[in-house]
Design a protein around this motif. Structure first.
Motif, PDB file in Angstrom:
ATOM      1  N   ARG A 119      39.480 -11.420  50.127  1.00 29.23           N
ATOM      2  CA  ARG A 119      40.260 -11.943  51.278  1.00 29.23           C
ATOM      3  C   ARG A 119      39.859 -13.511  51.339  1.00 29.23           C
ATOM      4  NH1 ARG A 119      37.819  -8.051  54.210  1.00 29.23           N
ATOM      5  NH2 ARG A 119      39.748  -7.105  54.767  1.00 29.23           N
ATOM      6  N   GLN A 124      45.088 -11.490  53.476  1.00 32.99           N
ATOM      7  CA  GLN A 124      44.394  -9.984  53.754  1.00 32.99           C
ATOM      8  C   GLN A 124      45.468  -9.499  52.969  1.00 32.99           C
ATOM      9  OE1 GLN A 124      43.028  -8.319  55.950  1.00 32.99           O
ATOM     10  NE2 GLN A 124      43.043  -6.958  55.714  1.00 32.99           N
ATOM     11  N   ALA A 127      44.213  -8.569  49.730  1.00 31.22           N
ATOM     12  CA  ALA A 127      42.246  -7.512  49.981  1.00 31.22           C
ATOM     13  C   ALA A 127      42.623  -6.316  49.827  1.00 31.22           C
ATOM     14  CB  ALA A 127      41.897  -8.131  51.192  1.00 31.22           C
TER      15      ALA A 127
END
Length: 454
Positions: A119, A124, A127
């Protein structure tokens, strides 16, 4: 999604797992050797002792088990895992190694660490993908499928035992399935640390006593009383007796070519190429630090390291010559030892990256270098002088084929049967020393001794 460049994000490669990913990224994109990268990182890091040990285990473990790890990730990754962003790829590898091989680390902790790392560096979306893949593997790790050994034994051994398929195929053709499997298992064992007594400074009984006083458990050497294999890895270089030069850290196989050489006090011996000080100090020990060992190396930086180590060990009968073998003009040596560069396939438990860095072309290229060194080394001998050629390998192109080719071409040299000097279990049917990791519990090493008759 924009990837943050490594230069801007180096401060994010923090903690054991972050540093491990950084090192694995470098291993992937450079020819740097794993041990050298680790040595520099550990030396310059602020990690505590237990963190350094964990870093060593994770990085070595990922490289050791890369074949199995990548096989599993390929099965759970949508798309081509090989084209995955390096930070994500190695974060997945580091986490999966912990999930598969480190029981003391909880799967959830390993996954969360990987997700948080990705991340910070990749955003994001990456991740979330990392978390999905790792949680899916964690839930299904007991039912992971590998290639069917009945249909393709090479693919199965390659994936399950984590070795390149070309090498597995080569070994099966030479050794058969059962012996190859034992060899692969042995190569995947975690390395042990072995100490060799420096008899210039102490003796085996005193070192035993010192080890017992600090409660360091060990097993005595299999082939030499001067070796002690520690039962646990430890930061032994921080011990005062390392600084005092009471011992070196080396595999027991290193002593075998020196025993075959059988150096005597007051001889003049040429060490033609020596990657470390280990064989040099072993020779000096057998010479009682008398006579002369000429150490030849064209790399001044490597000589400086050896000089410091030999001074620590109290070795005083070494003369260092910084020169290429083509420019060296001293002759009439009693003995020559050639510790030739090799594939290192006999040392894969300690250096797992070597199996991924080389292919069959490299084996053939290096054998030509080895033969050239043997020819050069033989020229430096006096009449009735002896030469020992040794490599950390058991590949025929690097071992017996080199010697047989040389003896066919040079009729004034003769092979000396190694069984006259060492235990017969170490000697093959041709009179060469050949150890195998799964048979002798030491590194795979080859050594041959020849004599110049006229």
């Amino acid at each position: 999604m924009e990837a943050v460049t490594e230069q801007k994000s180096l401060n994010l490669y923090q903690g054991v797992r972050g540093i491990a990913i950084k090192l694995l990224n470098r291993v992937d994109r450079t020819d740097a050797y794993l041990d050298k990268l680790l040595e520099i990182e550990i030396k310059n890091s602020e990690l505590c002792g237990s963190e350094k040990a964990l870093l060593f285990e994770i990085v070595h473990g990922v490289v050791r088990w890369l074949g199995r790890i990548d096989w599993i990730l390929n099965g759970f990754f949508k798309g081509q895992f090989s084209k995955c962003i390096p930070n994500v790829k190695n974060a997945l590898r580091v986490a999966l190694y912990q999930i598969l091989f480190i029981d003391k680390i909880n799967d959830i902790d390993a996954i969360n660490d990987a997700v948080e790392f990705v991340r910070k560096l990749q955003g994001q979306k990456s991740a979330e993908l990392t978390g999905i893949i790792l949680r899916n593997i964690s839930r299904n790790k007991e039912s992971i499928r590998y290639p069917n050994p009945e249909e393709d034994i090479i693919a199965y051994f390659s994936a399950y035992y984590s070795h390149p398929s070309w090498l597995v195929k080569r070994w099966i053709n030479r050794f058969g399935k059962e012996e190859t499997e034992k060899l692969l298992v042995s190569n995947n064992n975690k390395p042990t640390m072995t100490l060799c007594v420096n008899t210039i400074k102490t003796n085996d009984e005193e070192l035993k006593s010192l080890l017992q006083k600090v409660d360091l458990k060990y097993n005595e050497g299999k082939f030499s009383k001067n070796f002690f294999k520690l039962t646990n890895l430890t930061n032994i270089t921080a011990w005062e007796y390392y600084a005092k030069g009471f011992f070196t850290i080396q595999d027991e196989s290193n002593i075998l070519p020196v025993l075959l050489l059988n150096p005597k006090p007051n001889q003049k011996i040429l060490n033609l190429c020596s990657p470390s000080e280990c064989k040099t100090v072993n020779i000096a020990n057998m010479m009682n630090n008398e006579g002369e060992i000429v150490l030849l190396d064209k790399f001044e930086s490597r000589m400086k390291i050896q000089k410091r180590n030999l001074e620590r060990l109290g070795v005083s009968n070494v003369r260092m010559v910084i020169a290429d073998v083509d420019n060296f003009t001293e002759y009439d040596f009693d003995s020559v030892i050639i510790d030739a560069p090799s594939t290192g396939f006999g040392t894969l438990a300690k250096k797992p990256d070597l199996k991924w860095k080389q292919d069959l072309i490299d084996v053939r290229k290096i054998s030509s270098i080895q033969y050239r060194l043997l020819e050069k080394g033989a020229n430096y001998l006096k009449k009735n002088g002896t030469l020992v050629y040794t490599v950390n390998s058991f590949e025929p192109e690097e071992t017996h084929e080199i010697i047989e080719r040389f003896l066919t071409k040079n009729k004034n040299f003769k092979l000396i049967d190694a069984s006259n000097l060492l235990e017969k279990e170490l000697v093959d049917s041709h009179g060469f020393i050949q150890t195998m990791p799964h048979l002798h519990s030491v590194d795979g090493i080859f050594a041959a001794k020849i004599i110049k008759e006229n």
